[in-house]
Design an enzyme around this catalytic site. Structure first.
Site, PDB file in Angstrom:
ATOM      1  CB  THR A 154       3.732  -8.191   6.852  1.00  9.38           C
ATOM      2  OG1 THR A 154       4.238  -8.635   5.864  1.00  9.38           O
ATOM      3  CG2 THR A 154       4.720  -7.918   7.850  1.00  9.38           C
ATOM      4  CE  LYS A 180       6.854  -9.523   5.350  1.00 12.81           C
ATOM      5  NZ  LYS A 180       6.586  -8.533   5.010  1.00 12.81           N
ATOM      6  CB  THR A 191       8.276  -5.182   3.043  1.00  8.78           C
ATOM      7  OG1 THR A 191       7.905  -3.692   2.970  1.00  8.78           O
ATOM      8  CG2 THR A 191       7.845  -4.869   4.387  1.00  8.78           C
ATOM      9  CD  GLU A 277       0.300  -6.216   0.915  1.00  9.81           C
ATOM     10  OE1 GLU A 277       0.425  -6.265   2.003  1.00  9.81           O
ATOM     11  OE2 GLU A 277       0.617  -5.171  -0.107  1.00  9.81           O
ATOM     12  CG  ASN A 399      -1.041  -2.097   0.305  1.00  6.42           C
ATOM     13  OD1 ASN A 399      -0.780  -1.787   1.171  1.00  6.42           O
ATOM     14  ND2 ASN A 399      -1.579  -3.280  -0.412  1.00  6.42           N
ATOM     15  CB  THR A 404      -3.384  -1.991   5.984  1.00  3.99           C
ATOM     16  OG1 THR A 404      -2.996  -0.999   5.511  1.00  3.99           O
ATOM     17  CG2 THR A 404      -5.097  -2.200   5.891  1.00  3.99           C
TER      18      THR A 404
END
Lengths: 404, 404
Positions: A154, A180, A191, A277, A399, A404
């Site tokens: 992602t 991921k 996630t 991220e 974020n 998003t």
């Protein structure tokens, strides 16, 4: 070669014998590869570990159901949409994904495990998802592992793959995996999707036991932002194609297999933390001298999770005060007045207080792609390691953007 | 006027009768007001609530000792240095602060409570601190409350003061307070100092009970970054100067006093959340329909603490998927399939799934200085509210700079 030694090799989900994979363009959210399929040419023992969030996405619920018999033949996954919080439609769509993959592959739907990752609360665009599944089924190959790893990304910036080989009773078996990560990453699953394959023969109970232990020390020790997602899962399929004597007890082969499985999990987990991220560097927090294993884990995770510690890592600031503060609210029991703290190999605090150190050298230690904090509680024999990343402007940008 | 009604007034720590205060320039870290002194002209009942972090700064330990007898006459506090994690020197320095204030004011050292906030791990520059204490003692006045509120600020952008009056048995009593917040703010006390004064007469046990209840619903329901600091405390001094019949039981006066005290705490707590490091808006999370009060609190705090929710608030994104995700990992028990979520007065999710809503209007709701999320779990009768703020580039800048 010792029976407990594993060897890292280049490769991933299709490195073990009998597995093929593909990544196809479903264009679910963007025009990109976003449907992954992994296929075993024979029945495989299967085990899974799932998010502890009580809000579980439909594919998590379906896969928990399909894996109950300890067997599976394929995994189908999509990125771009989490298929979470969409009402009864979610389970229907997850079933349709399994059904389409099963039909293409000549399997029963129950033999297919399903995973999704992406935005929460929007129904899957099923025409594009199913088109992706059909394309992926048509493209399955030994070379397709990397495409599959790309298709589950992602906001990840790199595909995450790992593979090791290990000898079991003179027979070489291979374990491969892909994962991921990126956002909503926190202990107790994230996630985070991880799929592992192996050609080892092992019964599903022992496979589950080995997976649980490995996840406890790897995926459950990483954090990006403290948010435990609705979609996390780690799945492992063991198809026995290597021809080893099946592992059916906690013997030396089981130990060797478990160590190798943990190595794959560790490499993928660390890759998820490093690619958090917006992250610019990986944070490794090593805790020693804890009274219990649980205390060591609490301290390691609290320090790796602290927004203030993470911001200090971004700023190359050897701010040990934030480290001991996070240790102090972790819930672990220790005496602050005997704690030692190291940044890389530089001791920055001794007996819970400041120690004169070379700040330039410390800043140097904080300038690389990886930062190691070591905390010695001097309160016992137990250790634990957690991994995280720095908190950066880019995390906020990624974020904090509308939709998003 | 009903006995339980309180009235907000302009003012702060010196609004109650018999209290004076000052803020002096100690130049501990910067050339600014950084030493605050609050003085009661007569003995006051005293109560405090302290950080749950096991790493407690020296002034926290000393104040816990000095408040044991339920009495105090003064509070001395400095910003710019937390006097935490500096070894045995810390307690000596905290004692010297209390001693200097006591000498200037003609008190015993045990009558002085001490607080510090600022950087961890560096010894206090005692010459400057003590000089600040002497100056503050010389400047005590009824008008000095605002200066005191300024002197305890660190990265706060505004001074935080509140005052209310309430009638107890026909006698008007006043409660005033000041607080500092900003970073390391999280439930169970934060880098948060709050000092409250009142001219009400109340015994120290009931004062402590009223304070604990108020803090539980106010300061323990705010979060900026999930880090619980080493230095937090909320202190209240009640000197009886108003001349009310002393509160000595859980009667109507106690209830009225408690509600008024909670109003002061709530206003100061919300001011701390709204002025969180880098914050552009206040986030209020209201949870209804929880099976237990604890469940309501868990959900409210988890949502207000979520980095992803906070970043979405910064980005004006009505991302209810992140809200239900945070509720799901909060530890509370509920059925996701019946949850309703509102942004301001716009319902964005119904029965745990998406609801078509006017995105423009929702973005409007997210554009002000205050955002309210309401979550109805439809699982019981209990409610709770938590306050936080958005996660912004400035939070990273403030905490990611070398040597903040």
């Amino acid at each position: 070669m010792s029976q407990t030694a594993y060897v890292e090799i280049a490769g991933g989900i299709t490195s073990p014998l009998g597995f093929t994979a593909a990544g196809a363009v479903g264009a679910i959210k963007y025009e990109r590869k976003d449907v992954a399929l992994v296929y075993s040419d024979r029945e495989a023992a299967a085990a899974g570990v799932f998010t502890t969030n009580i809000v579980k996405a439909a594919p998590v619920l379906l896969t928990m159901e399909h894996i109950k018999d300890g067997k599976a033949r394929a995994v189908v996954a999509n990125s771009g949409n989490a298929n979470a919080c969409v009402g009864p439609q979610g389970l229907e769509d997850a079933r349709a994904m399994a059904g389409e993959a099963a039909q293409q592959l000549g399997l029963a739907a129950e033999q297919v495990l399903v995973a999704s990752t992406g935005v929460i609360g929007q129904p899957l665009p099923m025409d594009r998802v199913l088109s992706g599944v059909r394309q992926a089924a048509a493209q399955l190959s030994r070379e397709g592992g990397h495409d599959a790893a790309i298709a589950i990304m992602t906001t990840d910036t790199v595909a995450k793959e790992a593979a090791v080989t290990v000898e079991l009773g003179g027979v070489q078996v291979t374990i491969g995996g892909m994962a991921k990560g990126s956002g909503m990453i926190h202990p107790n699953m994230a996630t985070m999707l991880c799929f592992i394959t192996t050609d080892a023969a092992i019964n599903s109970d022992l496979l589950h036991q080995a997976l649980t232990g490995a996840v406890e020390r790897t995926f459950n020790m990483i954090t990006v932002d403290g948010d435990t997602s609705t979609n996390d899962m780690v799945l492992v399929l063991a198809n026995g194609a290597a021809g080893n004597r099946p592992i059916s007890g906690e013997d030396a082969d089981y130990a060797a297999f478990g160590a190798a499985l943990e190595a794959v999990c560790r490499k993928l987990a660390i890759a998820c933390a490093a690619d958090g991220e917006g992250a610019t560097r990986l944070l490794e927090v090593r805790v020693h001298g804890a009274a219990t294993r649980q205390d060591a884990r609490l301290v390691a995770r609290a320090v790796a999770s602290s927004s203030l510690v993470k911001a200090a890592v971004f700023g190359k600031d050897a701010n040990w005060g934030r480290i001991i503060c996070a240790a102090g609210y972790s819930g672990a029991s220790f005496n602050p007045d005997v704690v030692d703290i190291f940044v890389g190999d530089i001791q920055v605090a001794k007996n819970g207080g400041a120690l004169a150190f070379n700040e330039e050298k410390a800043t140097g230690m904080l300038s690389g792609r990886q930062v190691i904090f070591t905390i010695d509680l001097h309160n016992g024999e137990h250790s634990a390691t957690a991994w995280g990343c720095d908190l950066t402007y880019d995390y906020v940008r990624i974020n904090g953007s509308y939709r998003t």
